[in-house]
Design a protein around this motif. Structure first.
Motif, PDB file in Angstrom:
ATOM      1  N   MET A   1       0.843  -1.190   0.000  1.00 28.01           N
ATOM      2  CA  MET A   1       0.000   0.000   0.000  1.00 28.01           C
ATOM      3  C   MET A   1       0.893   1.261   0.000  1.00 28.01           C
ATOM      4  SD  MET A   1      -2.517   1.484   2.900  1.00 28.01           S
ATOM      5  CE  MET A   1      -3.349  -0.035   3.344  1.00 28.01           C
ATOM      6  N   THR A   2       0.526   2.212  -0.824  1.00 29.80           N
ATOM      7  CA  THR A   2       1.316   3.447  -0.907  1.00 29.80           C
ATOM      8  C   THR A   2       0.913   4.389   0.224  1.00 29.80           C
ATOM      9  OG1 THR A   2       1.401   3.185  -3.289  1.00 29.80           O
ATOM     10  CG2 THR A   2       1.934   5.364  -2.425  1.00 29.80           C
ATOM     11  N   THR A   3       1.892   4.837   0.980  1.00 30.65           N
ATOM     12  CA  THR A   3       1.603   5.761   2.080  1.00 30.65           C
ATOM     13  C   THR A   3       2.350   7.073   1.841  1.00 30.65           C
ATOM     14  OG1 THR A   3       3.497   5.073   3.392  1.00 30.65           O
ATOM     15  CG2 THR A   3       1.444   3.813   3.686  1.00 30.65           C
ATOM     16  N   TRP A   4       2.173   7.988   2.773  1.00 32.93           N
ATOM     17  CA  TRP A   4       2.833   9.282   2.655  1.00 32.93           C
ATOM     18  C   TRP A   4       4.355   9.144   2.674  1.00 32.93           C
ATOM     19  CZ3 TRP A   4       1.831  13.547   0.576  1.00 32.93           C
ATOM     20  CH2 TRP A   4       2.626  14.676   0.833  1.00 32.93           C
ATOM     21  N   ASP A   5       4.852   8.063   3.316  1.00 32.22           N
ATOM     22  CA  ASP A   5       6.304   7.849   3.380  1.00 32.22           C
ATOM     23  C   ASP A   5       6.919   7.666   1.992  1.00 32.22           C
ATOM     24  OD1 ASP A   5       6.157   8.019   6.085  1.00 32.22           O
ATOM     25  OD2 ASP A   5       5.963   5.851   6.403  1.00 32.22           O
ATOM     26  N   ASP A   6       6.107   7.217   1.038  1.00 35.31           N
ATOM     27  CA  ASP A   6       6.628   6.990  -0.323  1.00 35.31           C
ATOM     28  C   ASP A   6       6.679   8.277  -1.149  1.00 35.31           C
ATOM     29  OD1 ASP A   6       6.690   4.197   0.166  1.00 35.31           O
ATOM     30  OD2 ASP A   6       4.511   4.163  -0.129  1.00 35.31           O
ATOM     31  N   PHE A   7       6.102   9.352  -0.621  1.00 34.82           N
ATOM     32  CA  PHE A   7       5.976  10.582  -1.421  1.00 34.82           C
ATOM     33  C   PHE A   7       7.329  11.118  -1.877  1.00 34.82           C
ATOM     34  CE2 PHE A   7       5.502  15.336  -1.520  1.00 34.82           C
ATOM     35  CZ  PHE A   7       4.852  15.373  -2.746  1.00 34.82           C
ATOM     36  N   GLY A   8       8.331  11.059  -0.974  1.00 34.21           N
ATOM     37  CA  GLY A   8       9.647  11.616  -1.297  1.00 34.21           C
ATOM     38  C   GLY A   8      10.234  11.015  -2.576  1.00 34.21           C
ATOM     39  N   TYR A  45       3.953  11.655 -10.846  1.00 31.44           N
ATOM     40  CA  TYR A  45       3.276  12.386  -9.758  1.00 31.44           C
ATOM     41  C   TYR A  45       1.817  11.926  -9.635  1.00 31.44           C
ATOM     42  CZ  TYR A  45       3.657  16.416  -6.589  1.00 31.44           C
ATOM     43  OH  TYR A  45       3.753  17.221  -5.481  1.00 31.44           O
ATOM     44  N   ALA A  46       1.168  11.773 -10.808  1.00 29.53           N
ATOM     45  CA  ALA A  46      -0.236  11.339 -10.822  1.00 29.53           C
ATOM     46  C   ALA A  46      -0.367   9.920 -10.283  1.00 29.53           C
ATOM     47  CB  ALA A  46      -0.791  11.420 -12.237  1.00 29.53           C
ATOM     48  N   ALA A  47       0.643   9.072 -10.585  1.00 28.94           N
ATOM     49  CA  ALA A  47       0.605   7.687 -10.086  1.00 28.94           C
ATOM     50  C   ALA A  47       0.646   7.680  -8.565  1.00 28.94           C
ATOM     51  CB  ALA A  47       1.786   6.905 -10.654  1.00 28.94           C
ATOM     52  N   PHE A  48       1.479   8.579  -7.980  1.00 27.11           N
ATOM     53  CA  PHE A  48       1.511   8.643  -6.512  1.00 27.11           C
ATOM     54  C   PHE A  48       0.145   9.056  -5.960  1.00 27.11           C
ATOM     55  CE2 PHE A  48       1.671  11.152  -2.654  1.00 27.11           C
ATOM     56  CZ  PHE A  48       2.150  10.181  -1.780  1.00 27.11           C
ATOM     57  N   ILE A  49      -0.447  10.092  -6.559  1.00 29.58           N
ATOM     58  CA  ILE A  49      -1.745  10.572  -6.051  1.00 29.58           C
ATOM     59  C   ILE A  49      -2.797   9.458  -6.133  1.00 29.58           C
ATOM     60  CG2 ILE A  49      -3.625  12.211  -6.456  1.00 29.58           C
ATOM     61  CD1 ILE A  49      -1.573  14.273  -7.290  1.00 29.58           C
ATOM     62  N   ALA A  50      -2.807   8.735  -7.253  1.00 26.43           N
ATOM     63  CA  ALA A  50      -3.792   7.662  -7.414  1.00 26.43           C
ATOM     64  C   ALA A  50      -3.574   6.562  -6.370  1.00 26.43           C
ATOM     65  CB  ALA A  50      -3.689   7.088  -8.819  1.00 26.43           C
ATOM     66  N   TRP A  53      -4.448   7.831  -2.899  1.00 25.68           N
ATOM     67  CA  TRP A  53      -5.915   7.890  -2.796  1.00 25.68           C
ATOM     68  C   TRP A  53      -6.442   6.498  -2.384  1.00 25.68           C
ATOM     69  CZ3 TRP A  53      -9.148  11.109  -6.788  1.00 25.68           C
ATOM     70  CH2 TRP A  53     -10.507  11.003  -6.518  1.00 25.68           C
ATOM     71  N   ALA A  54      -5.944   5.463  -3.094  1.00 25.48           N
ATOM     72  CA  ALA A  54      -6.387   4.091  -2.798  1.00 25.48           C
ATOM     73  C   ALA A  54      -5.991   3.696  -1.373  1.00 25.48           C
ATOM     74  CB  ALA A  54      -5.776   3.132  -3.809  1.00 25.48           C
ATOM     75  N   GLY A  55      -4.792   4.094  -0.952  1.00 27.87           N
ATOM     76  CA  GLY A  55      -4.322   3.750   0.386  1.00 27.87           C
ATOM     77  C   GLY A  55      -5.090   4.463   1.485  1.00 27.87           C
ATOM     78  N   LEU A  56      -5.435   5.723   1.243  1.00 24.03           N
ATOM     79  CA  LEU A  56      -6.158   6.518   2.240  1.00 24.03           C
ATOM     80  C   LEU A  56      -7.620   6.088   2.356  1.00 24.03           C
ATOM     81  CD1 LEU A  56      -5.304  10.329   1.795  1.00 24.03           C
ATOM     82  CD2 LEU A  56      -4.931   8.925   3.810  1.00 24.03           C
ATOM     83  N   ASP A 114      -4.106  12.760   7.390  1.00 19.51           N
ATOM     84  CA  ASP A 114      -4.660  11.643   8.151  1.00 19.51           C
ATOM     85  C   ASP A 114      -5.852  11.074   7.399  1.00 19.51           C
ATOM     86  OD1 ASP A 114      -7.178  12.816   8.980  1.00 19.51           O
ATOM     87  OD2 ASP A 114      -5.990  14.122  10.250  1.00 19.51           O
ATOM     88  N   GLN A 115      -6.429   9.997   7.930  1.00 14.58           N
ATOM     89  CA  GLN A 115      -7.434   9.275   7.151  1.00 14.58           C
ATOM     90  C   GLN A 115      -8.857   9.765   7.365  1.00 14.58           C
ATOM     91  OE1 GLN A 115      -6.464   5.089   8.035  1.00 14.58           O
ATOM     92  NE2 GLN A 115      -6.040   4.932   5.845  1.00 14.58           N
ATOM     93  N   THR A 116      -9.067  10.647   8.336  1.00 14.90           N
ATOM     94  CA  THR A 116     -10.450  11.024   8.643  1.00 14.90           C
ATOM     95  C   THR A 116     -11.021  11.974   7.585  1.00 14.90           C
ATOM     96  OG1 THR A 116      -9.743  12.907   9.972  1.00 14.90           O
ATOM     97  CG2 THR A 116     -10.036  10.814  11.118  1.00 14.90           C
ATOM     98  N   LEU A 117     -12.312  11.835   7.365  1.00 14.51           N
ATOM     99  CA  LEU A 117     -13.019  12.717   6.449  1.00 14.51           C
ATOM    100  C   LEU A 117     -14.339  13.085   7.108  1.00 14.51           C
ATOM    101  CD1 LEU A 117     -12.767  13.917   3.567  1.00 14.51           C
ATOM    102  CD2 LEU A 117     -14.165  12.026   2.781  1.00 14.51           C
TER     103      LEU A 117
END
Lengths: 275, 279
Positions: A1-8, A45-50, A53-56, A114-117
């Motif tokens: 799962m892609t998390t924020w840690d992978d953003f860099g 960049y778009a691949a990270f966002i997608a 999104w799936a991870g969140l 964070d994950q809350t919405l």
């Protein structure tokens, strides 16, 4: 799962591709290579966002930091479109710098995700409203760059490009405004309530309308004023996006979502009747 | 009409509204409740239509149709928004805010009527955008006195008819509401995830309210779930008969924006090159 840690890793790869694209654009007869490199960076960049999104398990559009992600993506899309259409060799360098600034801000402040919405954001209008708005911001960011450039050289050519960008940006800005109004009717009972964020959105809209009307009729007679309006519009847009949160007037805003309070309902209840 | 005269005329107009604000209280919007607002709207629309079509030599018509009026009024509207943006106090009921909005709507109506009668290029786009703004903003402007928003605190098992207005006045509503049950879900960190309320009206209809899911009680009345507490729910009752005018304006404006995106400035590249040579 892609998390924020992978953003860099994703961000660095994309920024390198965009920087290479900007260098290629600056060289003569390398336009196709510049476009390919920039498009590749956009895809990364778009691949990270997608994936994020799936991870969140919710759209990454809630916080200012998350909207910055989209802004960095869209400013490059707008920059690439401007480069492909008008062949300004410097535009990719400027949009890359803007995307890098917004990416760096997110790397330096990772705690904002964070994950809350909260319930108010759980609406079908959420994704179209925010993405349309951020796309408009990005296109109008390019118009701002053209306005600044017009102050130094070839004013009419730069402003003619800015006219086209402003037309597209204003169309999306208006669609963002309208989708927000329809959402507000569903969420709060009225299309428009002059909340601080809405007021700044109206001010931003008025600036771009004024620009379009001035340029339609006065053209060459108002170049400096037109450029000044685009610069002021860009400043107003920043105010509407995040600057408004720092104003005392925003204390009662119904648009403050960054810090989800446990008793959101109670907060909303208090706020709505103080407007 | 010359640009300087146009700007001076609108500056004088704004100055008069500012004087009204200092001498009087806020604009008496309550006086313009239906049917007064409908009658004034009719007079305003017919008057401006006649002025734009039959009396174009009148000074007021020339002022309202002057291109520089667009710049002056948009700049005035921008200034009003900026003042409101920096100010915590609600200023939209002030004489100057109402005056600037009314002048902008009048100019918009005149420009729309003029373009509707002239066969210029991109007329459809112009009419969609301008009529859309006219209806969306005009619906809010003329319909504001008829919009009523009140709050009801519903305790489970009790039928409630009393509601409180933003000014603190108690109103008795046409229908009673009874809260049957409500549910609240939270995230692990305690922030709210979802809340819903099941409600029965006194004519037996059962409905579920949630955030972003209002219930249409009548053609003009909608119920919104605004908050839940451990003991009761807060429901907002919004009566807005002019909402359809605004919705029509939003749809027209959205269609106009799609055309704006597709057609762009409508300027030819050759023309851009010529301008560049001139510059």
């Amino acid at each position: 799962m892609t998390t924020w840690d992978d953003f860099g890793a994703f961000a660095l790869t994309a920024l390198l591709l965009w920087a290479a694209g900007a260098v290629a654009a600056a060289l003569r007869r390398r336009a196709a290579l510049a476009a390919v490199l920039t498009a590749a960076g956009i895809c990364v960049y778009a691949a990270f966002i997608a994936a994020y999104w799936a991870g969140l398990q919710r759209p990454p559009l809630r916080t200012i930091g998350e909207t910055r992600l989209w802004y960095a993506l869209f400013i490059m899309v707008a920059g690439l479109a401007t480069f492909a259409r008008w062949r300004y060799r410097w535009i990719l360098a400027f949009t890359t710098v803007m995307a890098a600034v917004f990416t760096a801000m997110n790397l330096l402040r990772p705690e904002i995700h964070d994950q809350t919405l909260m319930p108010a954001l759980q609406s079908g209008w959420f994704v179209p409203h925010v993405t349309v708005y951020i796309f408009a911001y990005a296109v109008l960011g390019c118009a701002f760059l053209m306005a600044v450039a017009s102050l130094f050289s070839r004013p009419e050519r730069c402003l003619a490009t800015a006219d086209s960008l402003t037309c597209v940006g204003a169309a999306f800005l208006t669609l963002g405004l309208l989708s927000g109004a329809l959402w507000a009717k569903d969420a709060w009972g009225d299309y428009w309530s002059w909340d601080p964020k809405e007021t700044w959105a109206a001010a931003t809209w008025a600036i771009y309308l004024l620009y379009i009307h001035l340029r339609l009729r006065l053209r060459a007679r108002c170049r400096r004023l037109a450029a000044a309006l685009l610069i002021a519009g860009f400043a107003c847009l920043q105010m509407c996006w995040y600057g408004v949160n720092y104003l005392p007037a925003a204390k009662g805003s119904i648009h403050v979502y960054a810090q989800a309070a446990p008793q959101e309902g109670a907060v909303l209840s208090r706020i709505r009747f103080t407007l | 009409m010359k640009a300087a005269v146009t700007y001076k005329a609108w500056a004088a107009f704004v100055a008069v509204t500012a004087v009204c604000q200092t001498g009087l209280a806020d604009f008496p919007a309550d006086f313009f409740r239906f049917p007064v607002n409908a009658a004034v709207l009719l007079l305003w629309a017919v008057g401006l239509y006649v002025a734009c079509t039959e009396r174009r030599d009148w000074a007021v018509t020339r002022l309202l149709l002057a291109p520089h009026s667009t710049y002056a009024l948009l700049a005035a509207f921008l200034a009003a928004c900026l003042v409101q943006g920096f100010c915590s106090q609600r200023l939209t009921a002030t004489w100057w805010f109402v005056g600037i909005t009314a002048a902008l709507l009048s100019h918009l109506l005149c420009a729309t009527v003029r373009r509707a009668r002239a066969g210029r290029p991109r007329r459809v786009r112009f009419l969609l955008v301008h009529a859309g703004v006219l209806l969306a903003v005009g619906g809010g402007f003329w319909g504001a006195p008829d919009t009523q928003t009140v709050r009801m605190a519903l305790v489970p098992g009790q039928t409630e008819r009393r509601a409180v207005s933003p000014e603190g006045r108690v109103a008795h509503m046409s229908r009673g509401l009874q809260l049957l049950r409500f549910r609240t879900e939270t995230y692990p960190d305690g922030s709210p995830k979802r809340y819903e309320a099941d409600i029965r009206t006194d004519d037996g209809a059962e409905l579920t309210l949630a955030v972003n899911r209002p219930y249409a009680l009548t053609w003009k009345d909608r119920l919104y779930l605004m908050a839940t507490t451990p003991r009761y729910c807060v429901v907002e009752w919004v009566s807005q008969p002019w909402m359809y005018v605004q919705a029509a304006g939003i749809l027209l404006l959205a269609a106009g924006c799609v055309l704006l995106f597709v057609q762009g400035t409508g300027r030819k590249r050759k023309e851009e090159t010529q301008d560049d040579d001139m510059g």
